[in-house]
Scaffold this active site. Structure first.
Site, short mmCIF file in Angstrom:
data_model
loop_
_atom_site.label_atom_id
_atom_site.label_comp_id
_atom_site.label_asym_id
_atom_site.label_seq_id
_atom_site.Cartn_x
_atom_site.Cartn_y
_atom_site.Cartn_z
N GLY A 68 0.82 -1.21 0.00
CA GLY A 68 0.00 0.00 0.00
C GLY A 68 0.85 1.25 0.00
N ASN A 69 0.20 2.37 0.25
CA ASN A 69 0.94 3.64 0.32
C ASN A 69 0.29 4.54 1.37
OD1 ASN A 69 -1.08 5.50 -1.07
ND2 ASN A 69 -0.82 3.90 -2.61
N ARG A 70 0.86 5.70 1.59
CA ARG A 70 0.47 6.55 2.72
C ARG A 70 -0.66 7.52 2.41
NH1 ARG A 70 4.10 5.66 6.65
NH2 ARG A 70 6.18 4.98 6.01
#
Ligand code: C5P
Length: 236
Positions: free
Chosen positions: A29-31
């Site tokens: 995933g990412n932020r």
């Protein structure tokens, strides 16, 4: 009050960050939190637009006046965005879409073993923003041809991309604007209390065939309104 300059316009906004499954319990995933995309959806609705918000893994309340469609992976986000973009006037790709996903998704949880773990092989995801630009080009080339029965063209008047850059922000952004065939590219410098997870943002909006517009550090709503000002000016 806000201008009602998007009244009668159909707008699609993607927000949040995709999750690419490794196995049933793990993902890449990412932020991205979706704050900027949700601010865009909220302000577009307040300016009179009919808004479809495609939300990827966002834990925020639904924005007033928007129809929310949920997606988890880049593949699901692509399906939802392309479906919503048929007949739309504006598409804004604010979502952080994973450039890569695990090449094989394990059906059962990967177990810890005594030896070295298996490497995770990655494969490329489709670039949704670039695809929107291609679809528009194809629709305009086919203009005049009889439309295929029951099919609505993806031919938005304005396509907006986002880019988070850590260095050579303007040079990288200009190249990306051209490569992806969008009309506006909102470039964020990552870091310095900006972008991910903060209520504030600052941006440089690159304009196809025009001068860049600086949006000073302020609430994400202000960045959203600045984007809609530029979008409204480009609508026929
Ligand atoms: O190339 P980069 O990931 O920096 O581009 C960011 C822009 O492209 C964002 O607008 C993002 O929503 C979009 N994007 C996309 N599909 C991808 C990767 C990025 O639509 N696979």
């Amino acid at each position: 009050g806000r201008p009602r300059d998007l009244a009668g316009r159909r707008v699609v906004v993607s927000a949040g960050g995709t999750r690419e499954a490794i196995d049933p319990v793990r993902f890449l995933g990412n932020r991205s939190t979706g704050l900027q995309g949700y601010a865009l959806a909220r302000t577009a609705a307040a300016r009179g637009a009919e808004v479809t918000l495609v939300a990827a893994n966002v834990a925020l309340p639904d924005p007033a006046g928007a129809t929310v469609v949920r997606a988890e992976s880049a593949a699901q986000l692509r399906e939802a965005v392309l479906a919503a973009s048929a007949g739309a006037d504006v598409v804004v790709m604010a979502a952080a879409v994973a450039d890569f996903r695990p090449a094989d998704r394990h059906d059962v949880k990967i177990k810890k073993t005594d030896g070295e773990p298996e490497p995770i092989r990655l494969t490329k995801n489709p670039d949704i923003l670039a695809e929107l630009g291609e679809l528009r080009r194809a629709a305009r080339e086919a203009a005049g041809d009889p439309a295929p029965a029951g099919r609505v063209a993806v031919d938005p008047a304005v396509i907006v991309g986002f880019a988070a850059e850590t260095h050579d922000v303007l040079a990288n952004g200009q190249a990306k604007l051209a490569r992806k065939g969008c009309d506006l590219l909102v470039v964020n410098q990552v870091g310095e209390g900006r972008a991910f997870g903060t209520p504030d943002n600052a941006a440089t909006v690159l304009v196809a065939g025009g001068e860049p517009v600086e949006v000073p550090l302020g609430p994400k709503e202000d960045v959203a309104d600045a984007v809609w000002d530029l979008v409204a000016a480009r609508l026929p």
